[in-house]
Design a protein around this motif. Structure first.
Motif, short mmCIF file in Angstrom:
data_model
loop_
_atom_site.label_atom_id
_atom_site.label_comp_id
_atom_site.label_asym_id
_atom_site.label_seq_id
_atom_site.Cartn_x
_atom_site.Cartn_y
_atom_site.Cartn_z
N UNK A 182 20.59 -66.88 71.14
CA UNK A 182 21.63 -65.83 70.71
C UNK A 182 22.81 -65.73 71.55
N UNK A 183 23.94 -65.21 71.44
CA UNK A 183 25.08 -65.24 72.09
C UNK A 183 25.65 -64.04 72.32
N UNK A 184 26.16 -63.55 73.58
CA UNK A 184 26.99 -62.60 73.69
C UNK A 184 28.58 -62.87 74.05
N UNK A 185 29.51 -62.67 73.29
CA UNK A 185 30.78 -62.75 73.31
C UNK A 185 31.46 -61.71 74.16
N UNK A 242 34.86 -54.77 72.30
CA UNK A 242 35.08 -55.74 73.20
C UNK A 242 33.83 -57.00 73.16
N UNK A 243 32.69 -56.70 72.87
CA UNK A 243 31.69 -57.56 72.94
C UNK A 243 31.05 -57.66 71.73
N UNK A 266 18.36 -59.78 60.26
CA UNK A 266 19.15 -60.01 59.12
C UNK A 266 20.58 -60.24 59.40
N UNK A 267 20.70 -60.17 61.00
CA UNK A 267 22.18 -60.43 61.34
C UNK A 267 23.07 -58.99 61.58
N UNK A 268 22.28 -58.07 61.71
CA UNK A 268 23.01 -56.65 61.66
C UNK A 268 23.05 -56.48 63.21
N UNK A 269 24.10 -55.91 63.52
CA UNK A 269 24.29 -55.83 65.13
C UNK A 269 24.66 -54.16 65.49
N UNK A 270 24.36 -53.94 66.66
CA UNK A 270 24.71 -52.71 67.47
C UNK A 270 25.14 -52.86 68.71
N UNK A 271 25.81 -51.78 69.22
CA UNK A 271 26.39 -52.13 70.50
C UNK A 271 26.41 -50.66 71.39
#
Length: 115
Positions: free
Chosen positions: A78-81, A66-67, A54-59
């Motif tokens: 999938x990307x990681x900026x 920063x990311x 669903x597009x929810x993110x965790x870090x």
């Protein structure tokens, strides 16, 4: 079956930015929970960022703020900026796809932060 291919790693200086990409082959990309992990020499693999269907993110704590992880279901990518990179971000970065009992890994891409 899903195959994952990471790209975008390289050698950068502290404070620089990089964007990693992970292209998935196979069907059903949008159904997979995607994540980035990293492993530095002599350390255990750790979760960097994850993104749900669903597009929810965790870090991970060390990269929060920063990311940024994102996904493009149309491109099965999938990307990681990664911004404001630090020496301690040096590691091999791996892409992961999970769906129930299915668990796939890419071959990894090296990110080296050095002054």
């Amino acid at each position: 079956q899903v195959q994952l291919v990471e790209s975008g790693g390289g050698l950068v200086q502290p404070g620089d930015s990089l964007r990693l990409s992970c292209a998935a082959s196979g069907s059903g990309f949008r159904l997979y929970h995607m994540a980035w992990y990293r492993q530095a020499p002599g350390k255990e693999r750790e979760m960097v960022a994850g993104i749900t269907t669903g597009g929810s993110s965790d870090y991970g704590t060390s990269v929060k703020g920063r990311f940024t992880v994102s996904r493009d279901n149309a491109k099965s990518t999938v990307y990681l900026q990664m911004n404001n990179l630090k020496l301690e971000d040096t590691a091999v970065y791996y892409c992961n796809a999970k769906l129930m009992s299915e668990d796939y890994w890419g071959q990894g891409t090296q990110v080296t932060v050095s002054s």
